[in-house]
Design a protein around this motif. Structure first.
Motif, mmCIF file in Angstrom:
data_model
loop_
_atom_site.group_PDB
_atom_site.id
_atom_site.type_symbol
_atom_site.label_atom_id
_atom_site.label_comp_id
_atom_site.label_asym_id
_atom_site.label_seq_id
_atom_site.Cartn_x
_atom_site.Cartn_y
_atom_site.Cartn_z
ATOM 1 N N CYS A 13 -2.639 2.710 -9.672
ATOM 2 C CA CYS A 13 -3.182 3.534 -10.750
ATOM 3 C C CYS A 13 -2.129 3.976 -11.761
ATOM 4 N N CYS A 36 -7.215 -3.967 -18.104
ATOM 5 C CA CYS A 36 -5.853 -3.691 -18.567
ATOM 6 C C CYS A 36 -5.440 -4.647 -19.682
ATOM 7 N N LYS A 40 0.822 -1.211 0.000
ATOM 8 C CA LYS A 40 0.000 0.000 0.000
ATOM 9 C C LYS A 40 0.856 1.260 0.000
ATOM 10 N N GLN A 89 -6.902 -6.600 -11.966
ATOM 11 C CA GLN A 89 -7.981 -5.610 -11.924
ATOM 12 C C GLN A 89 -7.577 -4.368 -11.136
ATOM 13 N N LYS A 90 -6.540 -4.493 -10.329
ATOM 14 C CA LYS A 90 -6.027 -3.355 -9.573
ATOM 15 C C LYS A 90 -4.936 -2.603 -10.335
ATOM 16 N N CYS A 91 -4.704 -3.013 -11.589
ATOM 17 C CA CYS A 91 -3.657 -2.376 -12.417
ATOM 18 C C CYS A 91 -4.290 -1.883 -13.714
ATOM 19 N N PRO A 92 -5.092 -0.834 -13.683
ATOM 20 C CA PRO A 92 -5.898 -0.443 -14.839
ATOM 21 C C PRO A 92 -5.102 0.039 -16.053
ATOM 22 N N ARG A 109 2.051 2.116 -3.646
ATOM 23 C CA ARG A 109 1.031 1.895 -4.672
ATOM 24 C C ARG A 109 1.099 2.884 -5.847
ATOM 25 N N GLU A 118 -5.177 -0.006 -5.297
ATOM 26 C CA GLU A 118 -5.166 0.139 -6.750
ATOM 27 C C GLU A 118 -3.854 0.779 -7.168
#
Length: 474
Positions: free
Chosen positions: A349, A403, A319, A372-375, A322, A347
Motif C-alpha cells: 500500500c 497504478c 509479506k 495490482q498489488k501496488c496501488p 509489505r 498489498e
C-alpha cells in the motif's frame, strides 16, 4: 613617449612583484599553521599523497609521519617508495616491506585510520597482526583491510607466497575505540573471543571472508559478533558456512546479507530490527526466513534463488516487508516468481518505486497481478538480466492496473535490446500510463542505438507530457 612606455613597464613589474609576494605570503600562511592542524589536513589524503608533501619544504618533510592515517594500496604504493623508503633498493621490494617502513618512520603512536589493500601473496598473517595490533594500541577508529587473490596487478617484485589466508589478532574484536570495521577477501576469522566487545562500532562490512565452521547448536559468528556491538547501525556480511543466523539489534538501520551457492548454506535467517530502514538480501541458499519488527523499513532489495525448493518462505519474507516504499525484486530462477505470484500476494500500500527483473515481466498476467498489488506506484523500472538472451512471447494484458493509469510518472527499461517482447512491454506501458512524465530507455547494444531510437520514438504515448530519454550503458 619613451617616458610613458617606461612607466608602463615599471607598473607591470610592480604588479608582478606584488603577485609573487601575495603568493608567497599565501604559502607561508599555510606553512605557518600549527602542526596538529596541518596533520589533520593531510589526514584527508592517501599516504602516497601525504608523503609527497615532504618535498615542499624542510618543515613539511616530517609531517606525513605524524598523520593519524595510514592508507596504502599495493597498486600505487610503489610509485612513492623512493620518498618513503630511500634506504631500500628499487628491486626486490615487497608491499609488506613498504608498510613496515611506514610504521617504522611514524613519530606518533596515535592512529585513527588503517586502510590497506593488497594481493594475498604480498603479505602474511604475522605482518598483518602486527599492523592491526599497532593500530588498536593507538586507539584506532577505522580499520579497512582487503586481501584479494587477484594476481593481475603488475608489480616489479617477487611476491611472497602465502599458503593460508590472513589471520587477525583476537584483540580486534575487543577494541573499545573502533567505529568502522571493513574486512574483505582472503581473511580467516579464527581468533574470536567468546565475548565480542566493540562498544563504539557503528559500521561493519565483513564480506568474502572465511568464517569458522559452525557446529550444530552453536551460534553463527555474525550472531556472536552482533551481541557485542550495541551501537551498530550498518551491517554488511556474507553468511557462510551452514547454520542458523539471528540478527537482532535495536539500532541497526542498514542490513546487507549475502549467501552464495553453497549447498550447505544458511538454514534459517532471523531478523529482528525495529530501527531498520534499508534491507538488501542476495541469497541463493537460505532455506527459511523469520522477519519481525521491521515496521520502519523504507527500502528493500531482494535477490533469491530456489529452483525446486520451497517458495512460501519467499512469500513470508515479502509479506513481512509489505509496508516499504521502495523495492527491487529479482529471482535467480524465473519459475520461482511464477510460484510466488500464484500464492496470496500481499498489498504494497505504500510502494512508490519498484524495480523488477525482466524474467517475470513477459508473462503479462503475472506482471498485471503484481502491479495490482501496488496501488500507489509512481516509478517502475524493468531490468533485463545480463544472462538472458532469448526472446520470450508477450501476450497483451486484458486490463490495466490502476497504478499505471492513475499514478505512474516515471518508467525506465534497463538493458533494452530491441527484442519483440521488449517493444511489446514498452508499448503497453506507454499506452497505459496516462500521467507518465519521463520514459528512459537504457540501450544495451551500442551498435543498435540508432535502430532502437527509431523503434521507440514511433511508439504512441497516451501521456501528452511524456519526455523520452535514451541512455547508453556505461
Amino acid at each position: 613617449m619613451a617616458s610613458s612606455s617606461s612607466s608602463a613597464m615599471e607598473l607591470e613589474h610592480k604588479k608582478s612583484r606584488m603577485a609573487i609576494t601575495l603568493e608567497s605570503e599565501a604559502i607561508d600562511r599555510i606553512s605557518n599553521l600549527p602542526e596538529p592542524l596541518l596533520c589533520h589536513i593531510l589526514s584527508f589524503l592517501t599516504s602516497k599523497e601525504a608523503a609527497a608533501t615532504s618535498t615542499l619544504s624542510t618543515k613539511w618533510r616530517p609531517l606525513w609521519t605524524s598523520v593519524p592515517v595510514i592508507d596504502l594500496h599495493e597498486e600505487v604504493c610503489f610509485q612513492v617508495r623512493e620518498r618513503v623508503l630511500k634506504r631500500i633498493p628499487k628491486s626486490g621490494i615487497r608491499f609488506s616491506t613498504i608498510v613496515n617502513g611506514v610504521f617504522d618512520q611514524r613519530t606518533t603512536h596515535s592512529l585513527k585510520k588503517l586502510l590497506l589493500s593488497s594481493v594475498l601473496k604480498s603479505c602474511n598473517s604475522n605482518h598483518v597482526m602486527a599492523w592491526v595490533s599497532f593500530a588498536i594500541a593507538g586507539n584506532v577508529e577505522e580499520i579497512e583491510l582487503t586481501f584479494s587473490m587477484d594476481e593481475g596487478i603488475e608489480l616489479p617484485i617477487t611476491h611472497f607466497t602465502c599458503k593460508e589466508n590472513i589471520e587477525l589478532p583476537i584483540t580486534l574484536f575487543t577494541c573499545k575505540t573502533l567505529v568502522v570495521l571493513k574486512l574483505h577477501g582472503c581473511i580467516d576469522i579464527k581468533n574470536v573471543p567468546s565475548s565480542v566487545h566493540l562498544p563504539l562500532l557503528k559500521i561493519a562490512d565483513i564480506n568474502d571472508v572465511h568464517f569458522p565452521y559452525v557446529q550444530y547448536g552453536c551460534p553463527h559468528f555474525i550472531t556472536t559478533f552482533l551481541s557485542g556491538c550495541p551501537l551498530l547501525e550498518q551491517l554488511s556480511a556474507n553468511l557462510s558456512p551452514s547454520g542458523s543466523v539471528k540478527i537482532s539489534n535495536p539500532l541497526l538501520k542498514k542490513l546487507c546479507i549475502f549467501s552464495g551457492y553453497n549447498v550447505h548454506g544458511v538454514t534459517k535467517l532471523e531478523i529482528d530490527t525495529p530501527s531498520l530502514l534499508f534491507l538488501d538480501i542476495r541469497a541463493t541458499s537460505i532455506l527459511d526466513y523469520s522477519v519481525e519488527n521491521v515496521g520502519n523499513l523504507v527500502e528493500a532489495r531482494l535477490l533469491v534463488y530456489e529452483k525446486n525448493g520451497p517458495v512460501d518462505f519467499v512469500l513470508n519474507l515479502i509479506k513481512a516487508i509489505r509496508e516499504i516504499r521502495i523495492m527491487s525484486l529479482s529471482y535467480g530462477h524465473k519459475g520461482a516468481f511464477d510460484k510466488t505470484c500464484n500464492l496470496d500476494l500481499p498489498e504494497f500500500c505504500n510502494l512508490v518505486r519498484l524495480e523488477l527483473s525482466h524474467y517475470y515481466c513477459y508473462k503479462s498476467e503475472l506482471l498485471v497481478k503484481f502491479l495490482q498489488k501496488c496501488p500507489k506506484l509512481e516509478v517502475l523500472i524493468i531490468k533485463r538480466d545480463s544472462f538472458a538472451s532469448e526472446e520470450m512471447p508477450w501476450n497483451e494484458p486484458t486490463c490495466v492496473p490502476n497504478c499505471l493509469s492513475s499514478h505512474l510518472t516515471m518508467f525506465k527499461f534497463k538493458k533494452y535490446r530491441g527484442y519483440l517482447e521488449d517493444l511489446a512491454l514498452t508499448t503497453y506501458i506507454f499506452k497505459s500510463a496516462k500521467l507518465l512524465k519521463i520514459a528512459t530507455i537504457q540501450i544495451d547494444n551500442f551498435s543498435e542505438k540508432s535502430n532502437i531510437q527509431k523503434q521507440i520514438s514511433v511508439v504512441p504515448r497516451t501521456s501528452t507530457i511524456c519526455e523520452l530519454v535514451f541512455e547508453q550503458m556505461s
